[in-house]
Design a protein around this motif. Sequence first.
Motif, PDB file in Angstrom:
ATOM      1  N   ASP B  36      49.727 -23.600  54.114  1.00  0.00           N
ATOM      2  CA  ASP B  36      50.866 -24.258  53.463  1.00  0.00           C
ATOM      3  C   ASP B  36      52.201 -23.842  54.073  1.00  0.00           C
ATOM      4  O   ASP B  36      53.258 -24.131  53.521  1.00  0.00           O
ATOM      5  CB  ASP B  36      50.854 -23.983  51.955  1.00  0.00           C
ATOM      6  CG  ASP B  36      51.031 -22.506  51.620  1.00  0.00           C
ATOM      7  OD1 ASP B  36      51.206 -21.691  52.554  1.00  0.00           O
ATOM      8  OD2 ASP B  36      50.980 -22.158  50.427  1.00  0.00           O
ATOM      9  N   GLY B  37      52.147 -23.176  55.217  1.00  0.00           N
ATOM     10  CA  GLY B  37      53.373 -22.825  55.930  1.00  0.00           C
ATOM     11  C   GLY B  37      53.890 -21.425  55.656  1.00  0.00           C
ATOM     12  O   GLY B  37      54.840 -20.969  56.283  1.00  0.00           O
ATOM     13  N   GLY B  38      53.262 -20.724  54.708  1.00  0.00           N
ATOM     14  CA  GLY B  38      53.752 -19.396  54.331  1.00  0.00           C
ATOM     15  C   GLY B  38      53.017 -18.280  55.047  1.00  0.00           C
ATOM     16  O   GLY B  38      51.928 -18.465  55.601  1.00  0.00           O
ATOM     17  N   VAL B  39      53.646 -17.092  55.043  1.00  0.00           N
ATOM     18  CA  VAL B  39      53.009 -15.879  55.533  1.00  0.00           C
ATOM     19  C   VAL B  39      53.079 -14.866  54.394  1.00  0.00           C
ATOM     20  O   VAL B  39      54.143 -14.658  53.799  1.00  0.00           O
ATOM     21  CB  VAL B  39      53.717 -15.335  56.791  1.00  0.00           C
ATOM     22  CG1 VAL B  39      53.200 -13.940  57.149  1.00  0.00           C
ATOM     23  CG2 VAL B  39      53.518 -16.289  57.966  1.00  0.00           C
ATOM     24  N   LEU B  40      51.924 -14.272  54.058  1.00  0.00           N
ATOM     25  CA  LEU B  40      51.876 -13.257  53.008  1.00  0.00           C
ATOM     26  C   LEU B  40      51.883 -11.884  53.658  1.00  0.00           C
ATOM     27  O   LEU B  40      51.068 -11.608  54.537  1.00  0.00           O
ATOM     28  CB  LEU B  40      50.599 -13.383  52.185  1.00  0.00           C
ATOM     29  CG  LEU B  40      50.526 -14.318  50.990  1.00  0.00           C
ATOM     30  CD1 LEU B  40      49.273 -13.998  50.182  1.00  0.00           C
ATOM     31  CD2 LEU B  40      51.762 -14.224  50.116  1.00  0.00           C
ATOM     32  N   ILE B  41      52.781 -11.029  53.197  1.00  0.00           N
ATOM     33  CA  ILE B  41      52.882  -9.677  53.744  1.00  0.00           C
ATOM     34  C   ILE B  41      52.655  -8.688  52.608  1.00  0.00           C
ATOM     35  O   ILE B  41      53.312  -8.756  51.569  1.00  0.00           O
ATOM     36  CB  ILE B  41      54.269  -9.455  54.387  1.00  0.00           C
ATOM     37  CG1 ILE B  41      54.418 -10.405  55.578  1.00  0.00           C
ATOM     38  CG2 ILE B  41      54.435  -8.012  54.829  1.00  0.00           C
ATOM     39  CD1 ILE B  41      55.797 -10.414  56.163  1.00  0.00           C
ATOM     40  N   ARG B  42      51.686  -7.784  52.815  1.00  0.00           N
ATOM     41  CA  ARG B  42      51.342  -6.834  51.758  1.00  0.00           C
ATOM     42  C   ARG B  42      51.850  -5.460  52.188  1.00  0.00           C
ATOM     43  O   ARG B  42      51.143  -4.683  52.810  1.00  0.00           O
ATOM     44  CB  ARG B  42      49.831  -6.819  51.572  1.00  0.00           C
ATOM     45  CG  ARG B  42      49.350  -6.088  50.351  1.00  0.00           C
ATOM     46  CD  ARG B  42      47.854  -6.313  50.217  1.00  0.00           C
ATOM     47  NE  ARG B  42      47.281  -5.634  49.061  1.00  0.00           N
ATOM     48  CZ  ARG B  42      46.896  -4.374  49.071  1.00  0.00           C
ATOM     49  NH1 ARG B  42      47.037  -3.632  50.137  1.00  0.00           N
ATOM     50  NH2 ARG B  42      46.348  -3.854  47.984  1.00  0.00           N
ATOM     51  N   ALA B  43      53.117  -5.213  51.858  1.00  0.00           N
ATOM     52  CA  ALA B  43      53.774  -4.010  52.369  1.00  0.00           C
ATOM     53  C   ALA B  43      53.271  -2.749  51.692  1.00  0.00           C
ATOM     54  O   ALA B  43      53.138  -1.706  52.326  1.00  0.00           O
ATOM     55  CB  ALA B  43      55.280  -4.125  52.212  1.00  0.00           C
ATOM     56  N   GLY B  44      52.970  -2.813  50.404  1.00  0.00           N
ATOM     57  CA  GLY B  44      52.478  -1.625  49.714  1.00  0.00           C
ATOM     58  C   GLY B  44      51.276  -1.977  48.875  1.00  0.00           C
ATOM     59  O   GLY B  44      51.080  -3.128  48.501  1.00  0.00           O
ATOM     60  N   ALA B  45      50.448  -0.993  48.583  1.00  0.00           N
ATOM     61  CA  ALA B  45      49.229  -1.248  47.834  1.00  0.00           C
ATOM     62  C   ALA B  45      49.549  -1.659  46.396  1.00  0.00           C
ATOM     63  O   ALA B  45      48.782  -2.374  45.766  1.00  0.00           O
ATOM     64  CB  ALA B  45      48.340  -0.014  47.854  1.00  0.00           C
ATOM     65  N   GLN B  46      50.667  -1.214  45.869  1.00  0.00           N
ATOM     66  CA  GLN B  46      50.976  -1.456  44.467  1.00  0.00           C
ATOM     67  C   GLN B  46      51.703  -2.788  44.258  1.00  0.00           C
ATOM     68  O   GLN B  46      51.362  -3.555  43.376  1.00  0.00           O
ATOM     69  CB  GLN B  46      51.854  -0.307  43.912  1.00  0.00           C
ATOM     70  CG  GLN B  46      51.265   1.076  44.134  1.00  0.00           C
ATOM     71  CD  GLN B  46      49.808   1.188  43.677  1.00  0.00           C
ATOM     72  OE1 GLN B  46      49.412   0.631  42.656  1.00  0.00           O
ATOM     73  NE2 GLN B  46      48.996   1.905  44.462  1.00  0.00           N
ATOM     74  N   ALA B  47      52.687  -3.048  45.079  1.00  0.00           N
ATOM     75  CA  ALA B  47      53.516  -4.237  44.872  1.00  0.00           C
ATOM     76  C   ALA B  47      52.725  -5.489  45.227  1.00  0.00           C
ATOM     77  O   ALA B  47      51.835  -5.445  46.070  1.00  0.00           O
ATOM     78  CB  ALA B  47      54.764  -4.145  45.739  1.00  0.00           C
ATOM     79  N   PRO B  48      53.052  -6.618  44.567  1.00  0.00           N
ATOM     80  CA  PRO B  48      52.391  -7.869  44.964  1.00  0.00           C
ATOM     81  C   PRO B  48      52.826  -8.258  46.373  1.00  0.00           C
ATOM     82  O   PRO B  48      53.919  -7.885  46.814  1.00  0.00           O
ATOM     83  CB  PRO B  48      52.890  -8.880  43.927  1.00  0.00           C
ATOM     84  CG  PRO B  48      54.130  -8.290  43.346  1.00  0.00           C
ATOM     85  CD  PRO B  48      54.009  -6.806  43.476  1.00  0.00           C
ATOM     86  N   PRO B  49      51.969  -8.976  47.104  1.00  0.00           N
ATOM     87  CA  PRO B  49      52.348  -9.346  48.468  1.00  0.00           C
ATOM     88  C   PRO B  49      53.596 -10.222  48.482  1.00  0.00           C
ATOM     89  O   PRO B  49      53.845 -10.995  47.555  1.00  0.00           O
ATOM     90  CB  PRO B  49      51.131 -10.097  48.998  1.00  0.00           C
ATOM     91  CG  PRO B  49      50.157 -10.206  47.897  1.00  0.00           C
ATOM     92  CD  PRO B  49      50.655  -9.479  46.713  1.00  0.00           C
ATOM     93  N   ARG B  50      54.364 -10.057  49.524  1.00  0.00           N
ATOM     94  CA  ARG B  50      55.596 -10.811  49.657  1.00  0.00           C
ATOM     95  C   ARG B  50      55.310 -12.065  50.478  1.00  0.00           C
ATOM     96  O   ARG B  50      54.614 -12.007  51.482  1.00  0.00           O
ATOM     97  CB  ARG B  50      56.599  -9.922  50.386  1.00  0.00           C
ATOM     98  CG  ARG B  50      57.871 -10.620  50.733  1.00  0.00           C
ATOM     99  CD  ARG B  50      58.828  -9.615  51.332  1.00  0.00           C
ATOM    100  NE  ARG B  50      60.004 -10.318  51.817  1.00  0.00           N
ATOM    101  CZ  ARG B  50      60.874  -9.788  52.652  1.00  0.00           C
ATOM    102  NH1 ARG B  50      60.682  -8.560  53.095  1.00  0.00           N
ATOM    103  NH2 ARG B  50      61.915 -10.471  53.034  1.00  0.00           N
TER     104      ARG B  50
END
Lengths: 372, 336
Positions: B36-50
């Motif tokens: 869908d054109g997005g990129v998901l980045i999972r910077a930390g284990a706790q926070a939801p992916p950006r």
Amino acid sequence: MADKLPVTVLTGYLGAGKTTLLNRILTEPHGMKFAVIVNEFGEIGIDNELVVGADEEVFEMNNGCICCTVRGDLIRIIEGLMKRKGKFDAIIVETTGLADPAPVAQTFFVDQDVAAKTRLDAVVTVADAKWLIDRLKDAPEAKNQIAFADVILLNKTDLVTPDELAEVEGRIRAINPYAKLHKTQRAEVDIAQVLGRNAFDLDRILEIEPHFLESDESDHAHDHHGHSHDHGDHAHGHHDHGPGHHDHAAGDHIEKDAHGRTVHRHGGVKHYHDEEMQSVAVRHPGDVDPEKFMPWINELTQAEGPNILRSKGILAFKGEDRRFVFQGVHMILDGDLQREWRPEETRESKLVFIGRHLDEARLREGFLACAA
Amino acid sequence: MQTLDSLTAKVVPIEAGAHVIGAAFLGDVPALALGDGGVLIRAGAQAPPRRVEAHPEGSILVAASDGGRLVTGGDDGHVVRVGPDGSTETIADEKGRWIDALVARPDGALAWSAGKAARARDAKGRVATFDAPSSVRGLGFAPKGYRLVVAHYNGASLWFPSTEAKPDLLEWKGSHLDATWAPSGRFVVTTMQENGLHGWTLPGREHMRMSGYPAKTRSVSWSHDGLWLATSGADALIVWPFQGERGPMGKAPRECGVRRAKVTRVAFHPGALIVAAGYEDGCILLCRLTDASELLVRPEEPEAGAVTALAWDAAGLRMLFGTAEGAAGLLTLPVG
């Protein structure tokens, strides 16, 4: 199966009205969303959110079968479109005026990934009532497009006289008496006559009689039956005039046209014989032996595949209660046992071929040798 | 059938929400490229992916990683580079033409294709173009030097983007899809429309045909030592030996992970002879080449769709995956 995306292929010579039909399909209030694959990127005046430019790259499959060509770009584009699945309900492929429809159609049978996700619904050809006769003389592509069609829009009928219209209709029927033909102005047609045809679906190959006596009205009446899955109760009396368009009732007029070709008049539509492209229908009033028929049809389509554009058949196999139905594009055949023969039906076996320089006597002889 | 040892408890699910086109670790940061054109980045284990809108007007068709950044090519004609911090940089604009192939390497060089045009961009940002004889389907960097293999109809071309020299054409009839260059530099291999792979030895140009697949091979991966090539397209992982001068010619491939479903993605571990195999029914296995033992990473889950992306981190401790229906997850291998 049910969620395979339907694909409609739109062909037609330059200026026949393809883009007009395309825009008509796109703007009707049907609530459907389309992905449209056009032959040139940036083509103006296509009113749709998702338009993809194609290069029409025709590739031979590296499998020793010379007529087994596919559209490489189409495989790539459909692969890409599937990544945004859910954003559209159907695909329309518009080809250039010079395109041969066969590689487009074959793509949907030859490529496993494409076949797993999409199904070819119908080849729709738009023809220009004023210029088609000229194009049939000088452009082999125009003839291919007529021969290949499941649905033909004979467009721009307002630009010709009734006589000229009968003439061009006769020319079309000489090549392809099996397609649904709609006479239109500005490509004005009920969209249900163009989309959702299931022309390549074996379950929907119900009868393979030529249509040359039909008017648009009887087309409609027939189609309304055709949408239901119970087809047992309507007779096609108007179809019943012999095994093919080469056999004519004794009462037909016979005359010669300006080129010395034979012209038959039959129910108001002129009948021509096209020297290059013809249809041949063969019928056996009974069962055929599958042990003879299957090798024969396979060898025939292997040997004559380049010349046979389309083929269809409904067969009564000896000892089999169900009808065997097949359809083919050049060398690619698709066949299956369908529903049972009904008690009121006569078990008979029929084939039709549309192609170039077909040897009718040989086809007939070969087929009749398969009789059980 | 033996009970599989399972790693399923070591997988953390990630809700991707759209067809996963590609997966990569940007340094340590897991990233997924989406249809869908997005990129998901999972910077930390706790926070939801950006979520980063890399292609706001379009769909991502291809993705590649240079080790530190994710490069995406879209149906909007853009080539975009996304950093682990979510920064985006538009590298190229092909004026709406689809980006069909894309490769990147750690020095920052990358290459992409749109229609017949293959473009290479070196680490300094200089762009060179090669107009292939037909639409470009696959690209691969040579292990050494600034050179590319370009797959197209009826063969592959070997191209030095920094010279004017005409690319070297390796001919083989048919439509070539993906392209890869062996880490040894001695072989180039393409996947083909006709359910198989084709390869050429270098510089001898001897043909190598790798056939027998029931479906197209669309994913290949070299072992860390460069001696094995894992491939998708069969009801098992097919791994070809590339030890000798003639590659796999005259040798049988290894088969492991035999199931009643086709392998759709493969990824060799970066330091061991272990291959991750993703299947059309969503199952993922790890297969060890030395004894053909298997570990289950993810059980089959047909409604999640085929596995479409697999990537290991550089240390080989974590593996990221995604599917056609937007499921994804992160496996962390138990240490010790």
